[in-house]
Design an enzyme around this catalytic site. Structure first.
Site, short mmCIF file in Angstrom:
data_model
loop_
_atom_site.label_atom_id
_atom_site.label_comp_id
_atom_site.label_asym_id
_atom_site.label_seq_id
_atom_site.Cartn_x
_atom_site.Cartn_y
_atom_site.Cartn_z
CE1 TYR A 1 -3.70 2.57 1.02
CE2 TYR A 1 -1.86 3.58 2.16
CZ TYR A 1 -3.14 3.66 1.64
OH TYR A 1 -3.85 4.83 1.76
CD GLU B 1 -6.08 4.63 -0.92
OE1 GLU B 1 -7.12 4.54 -1.59
OE2 GLU B 1 -6.05 4.56 0.32
#
Ligand code: GDP
Ligand code: MN
Length: 386
Positions: free
Chosen positions: A109, A197
């Site tokens: 991530y 993101e």
């Protein structure tokens, strides 16, 4: 303002942030052509909507051959995709991203965001990629690396090493990650992003990192200096009432409650929402018509709020400064006569020419209730919605 994944990936390419090869498709035919151009299988068919959780919701599928590309594309285009981020009503899929399938060794991530608390840019990274980062943050917060980058100095080699080592990268993989992160930072700052993101950021079997997903949110207040990005706006993905309001320079945000409110000034609007909540009711929107609102803006504000089916009563709270109360009252009366008031409306006014304003409202013979002060207004509105 959000954009689609395929648009974000196109921008990433311009900043030399590695992404899989892929093309947008608006029809099954275009999807087939895109898959043919990729020249190998598997191909990933990805629904393009401005919300995450598509994988779990059935909006991302692998196709092993051309037949599957056709079947999956046909099934996805036009479907209503429901994910934990869309709400129960879901979003209609109008565009697909046809992408070369990747050989995933690891999923990470990675995100960049504006950290208000420290007034800097925060890098967030985790080895727990591919899953809900909210769950990781709640259950195992120590597995998320947080690094603050001062805008003055910008991103430095030590920031990048801290993130890369934190993800357990070394050698060629670390080198690939370093290039990606420094380019991602450059992209973030140059385009006034509020969030970028990448979940998952993947490591391939040949030690390269690649953005497999891309969610980008831009600071709307800075879009005037990014015309190219403004062109990427997809109105189908936005709340129709918010799109309507933005055409009249109204600061409007649709919320969950049932008390519509019209206020001049953002600070007063926040205070009004608080006081509605305090009286036991709940605001249906944030609507700031601005300090110097025109009669036309007031009319459109009222029209937009009444078009919202959730709204069971409206509170109008105005401080007459630049906008005089009598002018405002004339605007409300004209708007109310034109649109027709279908729910109780409570008006609280204060400031320049307030007496004249109140008289105009009282003489208008409309279903308007005047409130003496803000507390009185809140109680009357709470009573109106039960
Ligand atoms: P999201 O669910 O909306 O966040 O959409 P993502 O773009 O993150 O895709 C969901 C999931 O699909 C990813 O977490 C991957 O596990 C999977 N996926 C996407 N592209 C590929 C690919 O090229 N190969 C493989 N094996 N899986 C993929
Ligand atoms: Mn994702």
């Amino acid at each position: 303002m959000k954009i689609h994944e395929y648009q974000a990936k196109q921008l990433f390419r311009e900043y030399r942030i590695p992404v899989p090869e892929g093309t947008v498709a608006f029809s099954v035919e275009q999807a087939e052509t895109a898959a043919r151009d990729l020249g190998r299988f598997p191909v990933v068919v990805k629904s393009q909507i401005h919300a995450g959780g598509r994988g779990k919701g059935g909006g991302v599928k692998l196709a092993a051959d051309m037949n599957e590309v056709s079947t999956i594309s046909d099934q996805m285009l036009g479907m209503t995709l429901v994910t934990h981020q869309t709400g129960p009503e879901g979003r209609k899929v109008n565009r697909l991203l046809i992408e070369a399938g990747q050989d995933i060794a690891k999923e990470f991530y990675l995100s960049l965001l504006v950290d208000r608390a420290t007034a800097s840019i925060m890098i967030m990274a985790s080895r727990d990629g591919g899953m809900d980062i909210e769950t990781v943050a709640a259950d195992t917060p120590e597995r998320i690396i947080r690094i603050n980058v001062e805008l003055g100095t910008g991103i430095q080699a030590y920031h990048i090493r801290q993130a890369g080592f934190g993800l357990g990268l070394s050698g060629a993989a670390l080198k690939s990650f370093s290039g990606l992160l420094s380019n991602l930072y450059r992209f973030f700052v140059a385009n006034d992003c509020s969030l970028v993101e990448i979940n998952p950021l993947i490591l391939t079997s040949d030690d390269q990192v690649l953005a497999l997903d891309a969610k980008v949110d831009f600071d709307s207040n800075a879009l005037y200096r990014h015309k190219d990005i403004l062109d990427l706006r997809d109105l189908d993905e936005e709340d129709p009432l918010e799109v309507d309001a933005s055409g009249y320079n109204l600061n409007y945000i649709n919320l969950d409650g049932n008390v519509g409110n019209i206020v001049n000034g953002a600070g007063l609007a926040m205070a009004t929402m608080d006081i509605i909540k305090n009286a036991g009711a709940s605001p249906a929107n944030f609507m700031d018509v601005g300090g110097g609102a025109s009669a036309e803006q007031v009319e459109n504000a009222l029209r937009i709020i009444l078009a919202d089916e959730k709204v069971k009563a409206v509170l109008i709270n105005i401080f007459g400064g630049i906008l005089r109360c009598d002018i405002f009252a004339e605007g409300v009366v004209a708007a109310a006569k034109k649109i027709g008031i279908i729910v109780p409306v409570v008006v609280r006014m204060e400031g320049t020419n307030v007496e004249e304003g109140k008289k105009i409202l009282a003489d208008a013979d409309l279903n308007l209730t005047s409130a003496g002060n803000l507390l009185d207004a809140a109680e009357k509105i709470a009573a109106a919605v039960g």
